[in-house]
Enzyme design. Structure first.
Site, mmCIF file in Angstrom:
data_model
loop_
_atom_site.group_PDB
_atom_site.id
_atom_site.type_symbol
_atom_site.label_atom_id
_atom_site.label_comp_id
_atom_site.label_asym_id
_atom_site.label_seq_id
_atom_site.Cartn_x
_atom_site.Cartn_y
_atom_site.Cartn_z
ATOM 1 N N ASP A 52 87.180 -102.987 10.211
ATOM 2 C CA ASP A 52 85.891 -102.398 11.318
ATOM 3 C C ASP A 52 86.665 -104.003 12.532
ATOM 4 O O ASP A 52 85.963 -105.467 12.275
ATOM 5 C CB ASP A 52 85.279 -102.281 11.150
HETATM 6 C C1 GLC Z 1 83.436 -100.869 16.006
HETATM 7 C C2 GLC Z 1 82.030 -99.947 14.979
HETATM 8 C C3 GLC Z 1 83.745 -99.218 14.612
HETATM 9 C C4 GLC Z 1 84.387 -98.179 15.827
HETATM 10 C C5 GLC Z 1 85.136 -99.299 16.120
HETATM 11 C C6 GLC Z 1 86.723 -99.268 16.973
HETATM 12 O O1 GLC Z 1 82.732 -101.484 15.665
HETATM 13 O O2 GLC Z 1 81.813 -100.390 13.941
HETATM 14 O O3 GLC Z 1 82.573 -97.638 14.108
HETATM 15 O O4 GLC Z 1 85.053 -97.147 15.330
HETATM 16 O O5 GLC Z 1 84.286 -100.300 16.487
HETATM 17 O O6 GLC Z 1 85.514 -99.598 18.305
#
Ligand code: GLC
Length: 754
Positions: A282
């Site tokens: 993430d």
């Molecule tokens: C964010 C979120 C995740 C998301 C990612 C890309 O920090 O935690 O759920 O898919 O970044 O946007």
């Protein structure tokens, strides 16, 4: 030696020497892999955020650096056919091996057409509906070139202080698992190479919703039993449904950050569950292993994450910068690297991108498929079914469409951004129908509607409060739209105080003084603490953030064109001090429901919730017969039939979500007072009765014993069937024998933390 370091002439000699059968079996992915340099392989394991590609700075170990898009395998955030085509052309024309990009995006509850936020959609208890919304989201997103969604978010949470409860299905693993599977099926559709099929991602693995204090990104520190019984099941359901990727979460679990958790990423997901899809970190989670205190250098973050099982690094660039050295010095194995790259290439192959890299970026299809009347109709249906009626004193609702003079108050009534909530895909707020617009659309022509914001969730300031009170006194009906803005919910938006924020309580006090009929329409992304003044409203409607058709759906319910049927997927506490509070709690040795003062309760607040899990009213009423069981005693291998007769005892037709809960009365480990094990939505005309049946088997009777070994134990069980998790409508049965399992069809997680 890597393909590109071998002179092409020598490589062609080597290939020519291969027996024909070997050449005939050549897989394009293997061919490609053999040609790739180490840097090219690692590029496939690196992802960039759109705003950081081309010339923008890339977050790289916290320092901005530049990064051309030709060096990565996927991009996050491109959300139009034109943008994805442009980036794809750069890579196809500007890179040596012309490996197409994967385009990823957070398509969570819609793309251009926005559906209710997941917590709202969970209130419909309708996996088929959820699947249909995800299917439309995929149709719209793929037309814009999106190959891969970072959804469904399947995190269970029992803590409404956590801002991300809005993105999930609430507190229950059974409901959460059903919706996780439905959403995965919806995003994938008939599967690649159907160009409306998207790769789906179950996130955030695991126990992100158990953040201590409800504070986002905080540690999760829970028992192995709770991990297995509550937080893992929706991920299991997603894997069983064919999810293509899993996203390890930002949090640590009991001292081990998820992005370096070998036991769970490789031990459980890969080896025990047989998950063969992608593991994508993430955002900066790989780099964050540094601040988490387990990586001394950026190179360590790359080594720890990759060796734990993380295939792709999303935004930070530790892999691109440090994996080449780590592979060359043997700290990362070439085989594991090739396995990870193979998974990425196979995903691209499955989507047909090697045949046609541009097949998803289709401007004509994009124009034709987005915000169509059919998609809006589905958004309106989903919104209607996600609304939960919490209170309706004196049957104030449904309202007449000629209610006299109406005062609509509260800034959320005209807040288009609030209607679409967090993670609203590629939505344009102006495409959304606000509550105020919906009321105007529905009320009889000539009805006098006055709208005054009065107060907002983000300021203590009261606006024209004297005027508000004057108009209120002169009105026949007040509709107050109160709650949270979309920005007070979602990622990094945890709240320690769950009351109505800003000046809304003060506004409410002014309205209550008038004594006029008062309907509160709640727009919020989490269970709130609804204090005494909110409780004085005649009617209370929980509408969450309902998406593009918010206003029309709210009006449909307020004026009775639709009879509300939603049920809460998460408990509403009386006080924030009760958190964590959830229905599937343990009885303890001093049950809170017991009499006497030495019980597990509070001296200042009732221990019970304000509104329990599964609760929701209707404009009609329903009665339940006692449950009828096929057996009072059965062997663990047999199936128990459970049947109830539900009757619509009111004057209006309506849907009822019949819920079945099960309690293992005595076992070798303590068990929750009840667990949801079945639900069914039925539609009944006034006076109509219908028999509803469920079946329970060893998967429902089973538990994990003290050694986490799955088994059914002999003993008594209680089954409850009713309208919510507090029903006492029950029957009893006995399981006569005990059995060791694996539970057929489930790769039961065995000891994961040993
Ligand atoms: C964010 C979120 C995740 C998301 C990612 C890309 O920090 O935690 O759920 O898919 O970044 O946007």
């Amino acid at each position: 030696m890597d393909g590109a370091t071998m002179p092409l002439r020598l490589a062609s000699l080597v290939l020519a020497s291969l027996p024909l059968v070997a050449l005939a079996q050549n897989d394009p992915v293997e061919d490609l892999l053999a040609k790739m340099s180490l840097e090219e392989k690692i590029g496939q394991l690196s992802q960039l955020s759109i705003q950081n590609t081309l010339t923008g700075p890339v977050i790289d170990q916290g320092e901005p650096t530049q990064m051309p898009v030709t060096l990565v395998g996927s991009v996050l955030g491109a959300s139009s056919a034109q943008a994805t085509r442009q980036l794809q052309e750069q890579v196809i024309n500007g890179s040596r091996l012309r490996i197409p990009l994967l385009f990823a995006y957070d398509v969570v509850h819609g793309f251009r057409t926005v559906f209710p936020v997941p917590l709202a959609l969970a209130s419909a208890w309708d996996p088929d509906l959820a699947q249909r919304t995800a299917r439309v989201a995929a149709i719209e997103a793929t037309a814009s070139g999106v190959h891969w969604t970072f959804a469904p978010m399947v995190d269970i949470s029992r803590d409404p202080r956590w801002g991300r409860v809005v993105e999930g299905a609430g507190e229950d693993p059974f409901l959460g698992s059903a919706l996780a599977a439905a959403l995965v099926h919806g995003f994938k559709g008939s599967g690649a190479p159907d160009i409306s099929s998207m790769l789906a991602t179950a996130k955030h693995f695991v126990a992100y919703g158990a953040a201590e204090g409800g504070r986002d990104y905080n540690v999760a520190d829970l028992s192995e039993r709770t991990l297995r019984e509550v937080y893992l099941p929706p991920f299991q359901a997603a894997v069983a449904a064919g999810v293509d990727a899993i996203m390890p979460a930002f949090n640590e679990l009991a001292g081990v950050p998820m992005n370096s958790h070998t036991a769970l990423l490789t031990g459980l997901l890969r080896k025990q569950w047989g998950f063969a899809g992608l593991l994508v970190s993430d955002f900066n989670a790989v780099w964050e292993l540094g601040p988490q205190g387990i990586a001394a250098t950026p190179a360590d973050t790359a080594r720890l994450a990759f060796n734990a099982g993380v295939d792709i690094e999303m935004a930070s660039q530790s892999y691109r910068q440090h994996l080449p050295t780590l592979v060359r010095n043997g700290q990362v194995s070439r085989k594991n690297l090739d396995d990870a790259v193979r998974r990425v290439l196979k995903a691209k192959q499955r989507l047909g991108l090697f045949d046609d890299p541009y097949r998803y970026s289709d401007e004509a299809r994009e124009r034709a498929s987005q915000l169509t009347p059919q998609h809006r109709a589905l958004a309106r249906e989903a919104a209607q079914k996600s609304i939960v009626l919490l209170k309706n004193n004196d049957a104030l609702l449904p309202l007449s469409k000629q209610p006299g003079k109406v005062l609509v108050v509260g800034s959320l009534a005209s807040d288009a951004s609030a209607t679409i909530g967090p993670w609203a895909g590629a939505a344009h707020p102006e495409d959304s129908v606000t509550v105020l617009q919906g009321l105007r659309n529905a009320l009889a022509p000539g009805t006098q509607i006055t709208y005054l914001p009065g107060a907002s969730p983000i300021s203590q300031h009261l606006q024209d409060i004297t005027l508000v009170e004057k108009v209120a006194r002169d009105s026949d009906l007040i509709i107050a739209v109160l709650g949270e803005t979309a920005e007070q919910s979602g990622e990094s938006h945890s709240r320690a105080d769950l009351g109505l924020p800003g000046g809304q309580i003060a506004l409410l006090g002014s309205l209550l003084k008038t004594g006029k009929p008062l309907v509160i329409v709640l727009m919020n992304g989490r269970p709130l603490v609804l204090d005494a003044s909110v409780q004085q409203a005649h009617a209370l409607l929980e509408t969450w953030f309902l998406g593009s058709e918010t206003g029309n759906a709210v009006a449909d319910v307020l004026f009775g064109d639709v009879n509300p049927s939603g049920k809460l997927p998460m408990t509403f506490p009386r006080h924030v001090g009760q958190i964590p509070i959830y229905y599937a709690h343990k009885n303890t040795g001093r049950p809170p429901s017991g009499d006497g003062s030495y019980a597990s309760a509070y001296i200042d607040v009732p221990w019970t919730p304000l509104y329990p899990f599964g609760f929701g009213l209707s404009y009609t009423s329903f009665s339940y017969s006692s449950p009828r069981l096929s057996h009072t005693r059965l062997a663990s291998t047999q199936t128990l039939g459970v049947e109830v007769t539900v009757t619509n005892t009111g004057k209006r037709a309506g849907d009822e979500i019949v819920q079945l809960y099960l309690r293992d009365d005595v076992a070798s480990v303590t068990r929750p007072v009840r667990r949801l094990r079945g639900f069914r939505k039925i539609y009944l005309a006034p006076g109509e009765s219908r028999s509803v049946s469920f079946s329970l088997d060893q998967r429902d009777f089973a538990l994990l014993d003290e050694h986490f070994s799955p088994k059914v134990e002999a003993g008594s069980f209680t089954v409850f069937v009713g309208p919510d998790s507090t029903t006492t409508n029950q029957a009893h049965f006995e399981v006569s024998d005990k059995r060791q399992l694996p539970i057929p069809g489930q790769s039961v997680p065995v000891a994961v933390l040993d």
